[in-house]
Design an enzyme around this catalytic site. Sequence first.
Site, PDB file in Angstrom:
ATOM      1  N   ASP A  56       0.838  -1.203   0.000  1.00  0.00           N
ATOM      2  CA  ASP A  56       0.000   0.000   0.000  1.00  0.00           C
ATOM      3  C   ASP A  56       0.873   1.254   0.000  1.00  0.00           C
ATOM      4  O   ASP A  56       0.606   2.218  -0.727  1.00  0.00           O
ATOM      5  CB  ASP A  56      -0.914  -0.021   1.225  1.00  0.00           C
ATOM      6  CG  ASP A  56      -1.772   1.226   1.334  1.00  0.00           C
ATOM      7  OD1 ASP A  56      -2.529   1.513   0.391  1.00  0.00           O
ATOM      8  OD2 ASP A  56      -1.689   1.920   2.363  1.00  0.00           O
ATOM      9  N   GLU A 123      -2.300  -5.308  -3.194  1.00  0.00           N
ATOM     10  CA  GLU A 123      -1.321  -4.561  -2.396  1.00  0.00           C
ATOM     11  C   GLU A 123      -0.169  -5.467  -1.973  1.00  0.00           C
ATOM     12  O   GLU A 123       1.005  -5.069  -2.028  1.00  0.00           O
ATOM     13  CB  GLU A 123      -2.003  -3.969  -1.165  1.00  0.00           C
ATOM     14  CG  GLU A 123      -3.011  -2.882  -1.482  1.00  0.00           C
ATOM     15  CD  GLU A 123      -3.833  -2.470  -0.283  1.00  0.00           C
ATOM     16  OE1 GLU A 123      -4.436  -1.380  -0.327  1.00  0.00           O
ATOM     17  OE2 GLU A 123      -3.890  -3.238   0.705  1.00  0.00           O
TER      18      GLU A 123
END
Length: 228
Positions: A56, A123
């Site tokens: 992320d 992610e």
Amino acid sequence: MTEDRKDLIMAFIGKQFSIDPGNKDITHYENAFTHSSFNPEDSTLCDNDRLAFLGDAVLKLILSEELYNRFPTDSKGDLTIRKAGIENNEALADIAEKLGVEELLLLGADKQKSIRAMAGVIEALIGATYLDFGFDEARLVVMNLVGEGLEKEVEPNYKSMLQEYFQKRGVGVPQYIPVSEGDIESGSRFEVIVKVNGRELGRGWGRNIQQAGKAAAKDAIHKGAIEL
């Protein structure tokens, strides 16, 4: 990890990311497909929470730099909106769906596939690529996954953006409070403020409560309620 599963993951990496792992250990990629609800028999297997956390951050950095360079006249608020429209859970889950992530995702027996679980895999895969192949390769993967969305002018869901941002951080949920009611005949508009933990973040007006709420969320984002 069984040899069959290893082969499937290596094939996925090669096809979707154009990466040839060669003889490299692909444990990070195996972990990327493992949801925290899964109880592995293999004690060396970890869930993807930490990788998703790292991925992320890498995704945010790459998108922030790319948007900064592509749109030199955009304000911070405009850049934030563009970025959030690309990296939100729904957008990442759509990418995961197109890539066929579900076929490799390991979930607990009582866990259903969710938007967040699918987004988390994307992610985590970015995080795994960064760890195993470095930033430049991770950048290529990110641009391959989301590059088309950088130029799209799509009206974001501002309320969802705020909701997702604060829920991820566990600091409260946005509340939309009507301040004044509009009147169709007189042409006056509804007014709504959005607050988190009692702090006003934005204010908006509209022909109805829904429009005013969206305007308040947009105002909050333009004022920097969520970080770039």
